[in-house]
Design a protein around this motif. Structure first.
Motif, short mmCIF file in Angstrom:
data_model
loop_
_atom_site.label_atom_id
_atom_site.label_comp_id
_atom_site.label_asym_id
_atom_site.label_seq_id
_atom_site.Cartn_x
_atom_site.Cartn_y
_atom_site.Cartn_z
N VAL A 230 8.89 3.26 -11.71
CA VAL A 230 9.24 3.69 -10.35
C VAL A 230 9.43 5.20 -10.32
CG1 VAL A 230 10.92 3.50 -8.49
CG2 VAL A 230 10.30 1.47 -9.80
N ALA A 231 10.11 5.76 -11.32
CA ALA A 231 10.29 7.21 -11.39
C ALA A 231 8.95 7.92 -11.48
CB ALA A 231 11.16 7.57 -12.58
N ASP A 244 6.64 11.24 3.92
CA ASP A 244 5.34 10.65 3.60
C ASP A 244 5.43 9.81 2.32
OD1 ASP A 244 4.37 11.93 5.78
OD2 ASP A 244 3.28 13.50 4.68
N VAL A 245 6.21 10.28 1.34
CA VAL A 245 6.37 9.53 0.09
C VAL A 245 7.06 8.20 0.35
CG1 VAL A 245 7.48 9.51 -2.18
CG2 VAL A 245 6.40 11.60 -1.32
N LEU A 252 4.03 -0.58 -1.12
CA LEU A 252 3.99 -1.24 -2.43
C LEU A 252 5.03 -2.33 -2.57
CD1 LEU A 252 3.58 1.91 -4.73
CD2 LEU A 252 1.78 0.43 -3.83
N ALA A 253 6.00 -2.38 -1.65
CA ALA A 253 7.12 -3.31 -1.79
C ALA A 253 6.68 -4.76 -1.72
CB ALA A 253 8.16 -3.02 -0.71
#
Length: 290
Positions: A230-231, A244-245, A252-253
């Motif tokens: 995730v990082a 935007d991120v 993706l969730a």
């Protein structure tokens, strides 16, 4: 949101952030509000049970973020006012007609700044300034003042507050109960393999990522491979605007990949009687059949 905030790049976030002792609690309040707004089943079912405990009519659970103590609080209060109608009613638990919530928001914010002294709130809801959220039914437009605390020991009841939302204690009962001393219905949110565990894991990833100047932290900071992944998603997008991120990672969730199963949950009612209700719990992510 200001234009500068819309275009601030993710790599600038560690330099703009000012860490504080209450950061975890504030993020927990936002997370609970977001979970209810998104319809997170593990949270909305527990909140729905607490609302029924308080005799709030209606089935469609909603949340309005009040947040008088947070940065940008005036914007939050204005947003809350926009979400309410002139008929939105606050159920305080006392006898008499419910008050109209929208007309008292500004007074509640003013009372917060004065720590409740010299406020213009009706006596029946004089403690409303302590509310973090207004939980209720979108369908019937009835709401209740709610305090949200990541540390259950910090819960404090007051007039105008009906529900206290806290994390469930690991290994202990997570039943919804009435705390007579605080005059609150205590609503613990599920921990193991559910919302609270996810919250703390996300908190660990984000704080470690920010401490590493928006880069992938060292393995000792995030020893679990999934957390480092995730990082890495974040670090790969450090040159893009924060908003935007968030939108990009949201896709993706895939919450639709979670399956649920009904199970029985006990609720302790006023007077010590109990009631068993059917609920749905998230079991595991499984691939959909094509």
């Amino acid at each position: 949101m200001r234009e500068a905030e819309k275009v601030s790049k993710l790599m600038m976030l560690p330099r703009l952030r000012r860490p504080g002792d209450g950061d975890t609690g504030i993020c927990f309040e936002y997370a609970v509000h977001d979970a209810v707004s998104r319809g997170d089943q593990a949270v909305t079912e527990r909140i729905g049970d607490a609302l029924r405990f308080c005799k709030v009519p209606g089935d469609e659970v909603g949340s309005i973020l009040f947040g008088a103590e947070k940065a940008g609080s005036q914007q939050l209060i204005d947003t809350a006012a926009e979400l309410l109608t002139n008929d939105s009613s606050l159920l305080s638990g006392s006898r008499g007609r419910p008050v109209k919530l929208k007309r008292h928001l500004t007074s509640a914010a003013a009372a917060f700044r004065k720590k409740g002294r010299g406020g213009d709130l009706p006596q029946s809801i004089s403690g409303l300034w302590r509310a973090d959220l207004f939980l209720g039914s979108v369908e019937t437009d009835y709401w209740i003042g709610t305090t949200v605390k990541i540390n259950p020991a910090g819960l404090q009841g007051d007039r105008g507050l009906r529900v206290g939302v806290v994390p469930a204690s690991q290994g202990k009962s997570d039943r919804i109960v009435r705390d007579e001393r605080r005059n609150l219905v205590i609503c613990p949110l599920p921990y193991d393999g559910s919302f609270i565990e996810t919250f703390y894991m996300a908190w660990e990833v984000v704080t470690s990522f920010l401490a590493a100047d928006a880069q992938v932290p060292k393995e000792v900071s995030l020893p679990r491979p999934a957390a480092r992944t995730v990082a890495r998603y974040l670090a790969d997008r450090r040159d893009y605007p924060v908003v935007d991120v968030i939108e990009a990672l949201g896709s993706l969730a895939q919450p639709e990949l979670l399956r649920t199963e009904a199970e029985s949950v006990g609720i302790v009612l006023a007077g010590g009687t109990s009631e068993v209700v059917e609920t749905s719990a998230v079991l595991a992510p499984v691939a959909r059949l094509l």
